[in-house]
Scaffold this active site. Structure first.
Site, PDB file in Angstrom:
ATOM      1  N   ASP A 149      37.794 -12.154  22.139  1.00 44.52           N
ATOM      2  CA  ASP A 149      39.245 -12.158  22.270  1.00 44.52           C
ATOM      3  C   ASP A 149      39.756 -13.571  22.554  1.00 44.52           C
ATOM      4  OD1 ASP A 149      37.980  -9.618  22.809  1.00 44.52           O
ATOM      5  OD2 ASP A 149      39.956  -8.813  23.235  1.00 44.52           O
ATOM      6  N   ARG A 207      43.159  -0.270  30.822  1.00 39.16           N
ATOM      7  CA  ARG A 207      42.140   0.777  30.792  1.00 39.16           C
ATOM      8  C   ARG A 207      40.881   0.305  31.533  1.00 39.16           C
ATOM      9  NH1 ARG A 207      41.548  -0.165  24.547  1.00 39.16           N
ATOM     10  NH2 ARG A 207      39.950  -1.777  24.505  1.00 39.16           N
ATOM     11  N   ASP A 208      39.830   1.103  31.416  1.00 40.28           N
ATOM     12  CA  ASP A 208      38.615   0.800  32.178  1.00 40.28           C
ATOM     13  C   ASP A 208      37.781  -0.294  31.505  1.00 40.28           C
ATOM     14  OD1 ASP A 208      38.016   2.301  29.981  1.00 40.28           O
ATOM     15  OD2 ASP A 208      36.996   3.917  31.063  1.00 40.28           O
ATOM     16  N   GLU A 209      38.417  -1.419  31.203  1.00 36.92           N
ATOM     17  CA  GLU A 209      37.692  -2.579  30.686  1.00 36.92           C
ATOM     18  C   GLU A 209      38.078  -3.809  31.505  1.00 36.92           C
ATOM     19  OE1 GLU A 209      36.297  -3.037  26.798  1.00 36.92           O
ATOM     20  OE2 GLU A 209      37.289  -1.258  26.028  1.00 36.92           O
ATOM     21  N   HIS A 260      46.872  -6.639  24.448  1.00 38.70           N
ATOM     22  CA  HIS A 260      45.640  -7.277  23.995  1.00 38.70           C
ATOM     23  C   HIS A 260      46.062  -8.552  23.273  1.00 38.70           C
ATOM     24  CE1 HIS A 260      42.221  -4.559  24.388  1.00 38.70           C
ATOM     25  NE2 HIS A 260      41.542  -5.324  23.544  1.00 38.70           N
ATOM     26  N   ASP A 268      40.234  -8.713  28.082  1.00 36.55           N
ATOM     27  CA  ASP A 268      40.692  -8.127  26.817  1.00 36.55           C
ATOM     28  C   ASP A 268      42.011  -7.394  27.010  1.00 36.55           C
ATOM     29  OD1 ASP A 268      39.370  -6.294  28.456  1.00 36.55           O
ATOM     30  OD2 ASP A 268      38.686  -5.048  26.791  1.00 36.55           O
ATOM     31  N   GLU A 325      46.665  -4.071  20.724  1.00 36.50           N
ATOM     32  CA  GLU A 325      45.302  -4.115  20.196  1.00 36.50           C
ATOM     33  C   GLU A 325      45.270  -3.627  18.746  1.00 36.50           C
ATOM     34  OE1 GLU A 325      42.681  -1.432  22.272  1.00 36.50           O
ATOM     35  OE2 GLU A 325      40.935  -2.640  21.741  1.00 36.50           O
ATOM     36  N   TRP A 341      32.239 -13.511  18.614  1.00 37.93           N
ATOM     37  CA  TRP A 341      32.237 -13.279  20.066  1.00 37.93           C
ATOM     38  C   TRP A 341      31.434 -14.406  20.735  1.00 37.93           C
ATOM     39  CZ3 TRP A 341      34.589 -10.149  17.041  1.00 37.93           C
ATOM     40  CH2 TRP A 341      35.506  -9.238  17.545  1.00 37.93           C
TER      41      TRP A 341
END
Ligand code: BGC
Length: 856
Positions: A460, A451-453, A763, A447, A737, A518
């Site tokens: 996506d 960051r913490d993803e 994103h 994605d 994003e 999704w």
């Protein structure tokens, strides 16, 4: 002259090592004669050969291939005038079914229980004496964790993050490195650093660790063939040594790396490695995806000093701007260092008003590296982490003593397309789309990279896949990811929201239920890949998964309802994502609140596609079953969610119109009425975008293909917030994003808006508009999968005077350019051998073109 342009084995033409017992081949041709047609092709491997007219997915069906063997494939082609072309390709088999002589080893004394952190990196080593002449030597290796191997102090291979990110429970890749030229006579030394990576380290925003294994483990073999015809295999076992105090002190995908260059092997404490019993038993196969490697290198476009009055307590910091947001790492070329000197680098996508880094939106990710120098000159770049950034802040060294370079890291994917036109801002948008993809094709489709993803969020790529396959060759990359999706599909048919889910299971019910858009990735991604590659195997391999998923959608939609309501999918809507990040409503709950519309349209769409796919695979019953579902769902949307005039009942929103128009859920006048309602909304909204993930890829098609070309172009070229070109206007170099990620002064106006600081500047999802640039502005669109036949039909807007670009197809590159001239239009089109183009000229005339270059 006839040439073989590309000749591929397993969709690759370099360093091919495969464990597929029936490898597959494809090729494309070039000729200097217009209208050339392939007459026949003969593919030979050893004493096996096949004569065919196919250019895609030619499967080897000869006798069983031997493991660890190099084969030569020869391709001979003849065209319709008897011209011949020949090409050769070597490929190597991997282990096939050969079991490993090496054993899984670890540091048996190491156990770590801390939560939310990554383990201490392990270093393994082994001395190997060579006293015969070596003919060939290869390393076969994999790990639980992420590893980098060194032979005699030199790094083996160029990839990062081996063995790659897969659903480790089921699938694990191993790598093969040819190290023949790295071995020396006498003593040789192998060392391998293994960090926690995705398998053991902390990952996903809840920072769970030890998901696949309790600690790192290594499996390796050095296989040597000597000149005298003898063989030796040196595998990992208890004679290897392991240490926990190597130079890499800390390594974490999100947090970064701490590296102490003063640490040398001789000063480390070593013990014998122990056998490791893994918790999982994956199938271990030679790399079949696209490993991450180094790509573009960026020099800073500016360096700004902050602070530093000369006193010890006020050392200067330097902010480096690389002019491009991307995913990757920093390389430091250091001189005049003092032993023990500590340099830190922090990374960010944007700056604060005072010119320092804004790291607010990285959430728990530290995105920081710390390097402890040895004396003098040295070069350092981290190995076990990556960051999403444009700016880096370097502290602990004078700018004059360090050369800072940024290196883009992404999977080894080839560029496949190009787009440019007379509008500079649109060209920048295309560049932003491409960089959005590069930054998020890191082992898996992620994605975001900062960051913490950095997780494999399915929604996506579900919306971005059609654009992605125009810009990049993604066959191996996406096929690998789909294999993991099949492995992780729930028995109920649901698809986890992130693939590989690797510890992510929030909220608990989600993986069990089907989630619109999704989960649709299970249908939309194979479909986009099939359209681009023409390889029917993509559909065959994923067909069962798609059917199970769509059946789950049907079940969930129909739960607790009767009659037509069975097709209105409104069950547990709070667990859907709805019109995710739609800019016309501020709150997450409002995005999700639109899931009745998005989910119902998604069901009509996926079932409609599945009907087509069933037809292609010759499955008659399924074809009509899914067609009925699609029709019934479309009809339910029309009658339950729209009024007589085809206006949405209740809240009007752009996506609510875009989806039924684009998914062919409305017919005749109904479609016209809905298109008019959408166009009216768009005009009223001053051509600003109002769609979230589901509507964004389709809105311009919904307008332009239904009589509103002008409105589509006004929306595409609008630069008022929210719009694609607003981001460009305020300096974006990637896709954001949130449409309003920065205000006109470059500051973030969103703040903490209840989305847990969900503000990423990289994103790719809304870059799905790239599909429109290729299909409508440039006008290239397949009419048969793989572009065996395609059309060229530019939809020309007033503001654009010319456009040009290309699209790679399995048959070769299509190139199109068109321009307005004083007396009409000029078009130039390159049609690959083996394909036919139907050109619809802007004056309404049509021409059918065979291969070659044509000027119209
Ligand atoms: C991710 C998205 C994802 C979404 C789903 C976010 O945190 O970054 O891109 O699809 O969650 O809810």
């Amino acid at each position: 002259m006839l040439f073989i342009d590309k000749f591929l084995c397993e969709d690759s033409d370099k360093n091919i090592v495969t464990d597929n017992p029936r490898p597959r081949f494809s090729f494309s041709l070039k000729s200097d004669r217009n209208g050339t047609k392939l007459s026949s092709a003969k593919l030979s491997i050893g004493d096996w050969n096949i004569t065919t007219n196919d250019q895609i997915g030619i499967e080897y069906t000869g006798k069983a291939l031997e493991p660890f063997t190099t084969y030569e494939a020869e391709l001979e082609v003849i065209d319709d005038q008897g011209e011949k072309g020949v090409s050769r390709l070597t490929f190597e088999t991997g282990r096939l079914d050969q079991s490993w002589e090496g054993r899984w080893i670890t540091d048996g004394d190491y156990s770590f229980r801390e939560k939310k952190v990554s383990p201490v990196p392990m270093v393994f080593r082994k001395d190997i004496a060579i006293n015969k002449k070596v003919k060939s030597a290869k390393i076969y290796s994999t790990a639980m964790g992420m590893y980098t191997a060194y032979l005699n102090g030199k790094r083996v291979g160029k990839d990062h993050f081996a063995p790659g990110f897969t659903s480790y429970k089921t699938n694990l890749q191993y790598q093969v490195y040819d190290v023949t030229s790295m071995l020396t006579d006498g003593q040789n030394h192998v060392s391998v650093i293994v960090s926690g990576g995705w398998a053991v380290g902390s990952f996903v925003f809840s920072r769970v660790n030890r998901v696949t294994a309790d600690r790192q483990a290594l499996l390796m073999e050095l296989r040597i063939e000597y000149a005298n015809g003898t063989f030796e295999v040196i595998g990992t076992d208890n004679s290897w040594m392991v240490s926990l105090n190597g130079p890499v002190k800390e390594a974490d995908i999100y947090d970064g790396e701490v590296y102490d260059a003063t640490v040398k092997e001789s000063g480390m404490t070593w013990r014998f490695a122990s056998d490791e019993k893994l918790k999982v038993h994956p199938q271990i196969s030679a790399t079949y995806g696209s490993l991450v490697c180094e790509h573009e290198r960026f020099k800073p476009v500016s360096v700004t000093q902050i602070g530093g009055d000369g006193s010890k307590s006020h050392k200067p910091k330097y902010i480096y701007d690389f002019g491009q947001n991307f995913a990757g790492i920093i390389e430091l070329k250091i001189k005049n260092a003092v032993r023990g000197q500590k340099i830190t680098v922090t990374h960010a996508e944007i700056l604060k008003e005072d010119g320092t880094l804004n790291t607010d939106f990285l959430r728990s990710a530290k995105a920081r590296i710390e390097f402890i120098c040895e004396e003098g000159e040295q070069v350092y770049a981290p190995q076990f982490t990556y960051m999403g950034f444009r700016y880096a802040c370097v502290e602990g060294i004078d700018a004059g003593d360090v050369e800072v370079t940024a290196i883009a890291l992404y999977s080894d994917i080839e560029t496949n397309g190009s787009f440019e036109c007379s509008n500079k801002a649109l060209n920048q948008l295309q560049s932003n789309i491409v960089w959005g993809a590069k930054s998020n094709f890191v082992e898996i489709p992620t994605d975001c990279p900062q960051r913490d993803e950095r997780m494999g969020w399915t929604g996506d790529i579900a919306v971005f896949a059609p654009t992605a396959v125009y810009n990049f060759r993604l066959k191996r990359f996406l096929t690998k990811w789909l294999k993991d999706m099949r492995a992780e599909q729930k028995r109920t048919g649901g698809i986890p929201n992130t693939i590989p889910s690797q510890g992510f299971g929030f909220p608990a019910t989600m993986p069990v239920m089907a989630v619109d858009f999704w989960g649709d990735a299970s249908v939309l991604v194979p479909w986009a890949l099939y359209q681009a590659t023409g390889d029917i195997k993509v559909l065959e391999d994923n067909y069962d998964m798609m059917c199970k998923y769509v059946k789950a959608c049907i079940r969930w939609a129909g739960l607790f309802s009767l009659g037509k309501n069975r097709y209105i999918w409104n069950t547990l809507s709070v667990l859907h994502f709805g019109d995710w990040v739609a800019p016309d409503v501020p709150q997450m709950s409002q995005w999700q609140g639109r899931s009745k519309w998005t989910a119902t349209a998604s069901l009509a769409h996926t079932s409609g596609l599945l009907s087509k796919i069933s037809d292609l695979l010759g499955k008659e019953n399924e074809k009509s079953y899914y067609e009925k579902i699609s029709k019934a769902t479309s009809e339910a949307y029309r009658s339950k969610l729209m009024d007589e005039q085809c206006h949405l009942k209740g809240e009007e929103f752009q996506t609510g119109y875009v989806l039924p128009i684009s998914f062919d859920m409305l017919e005749g006048d109904d479609k016209k009425k809905a298109a008019k309602a959408l166009a009216d909304m768009v005009v009223k909204n001053k051509y600003c975008i109002g769609t979230g993930f589901p509507g964004t890829p389709y809105i311009l098609f919904a307008l332009a293909d239904n009589g509103y070309v002008d409105e589509a172009y006004k929306m595409l070229l609008n630069d008022k917030c929210p719009s694609w070109l607003y981001e460009v206007k305020v300096g974006a170099t990637t896709i954001w994003e949130r449409w309003d990620g920065l205000d006109e002064n470059g500051n973030c106006p969103i703040g903490d808006d209840g989305t847990d600081k969900m503000i990423s500047y990289n994103h790719y999802a809304s870059g799905a508009v790239g599909d429109f640039l290729y299909r409508r502005v440039l006008g290239i669109e397949p009419t048969e999968a793989g572009y065996k036949s395609f059309k060229v039909e530019p939809v020309v807007g007033d503001e654009i005077n010319h456009a040009k670009g290309s699209v790679g197809t399995p048959y070769g590159d299509i190139a199109v350019s068109w321009e307005k001239t004083s007396d009409g239009y000029r078009m130039e089109i390159q049609v690959p051998v083996g394909t036919t183009a139907t050109v619809y000229k802007p004056d309404g005339k049509k021409a059918v073109l065979e291969s070659g270059t044509h000027v119209l």
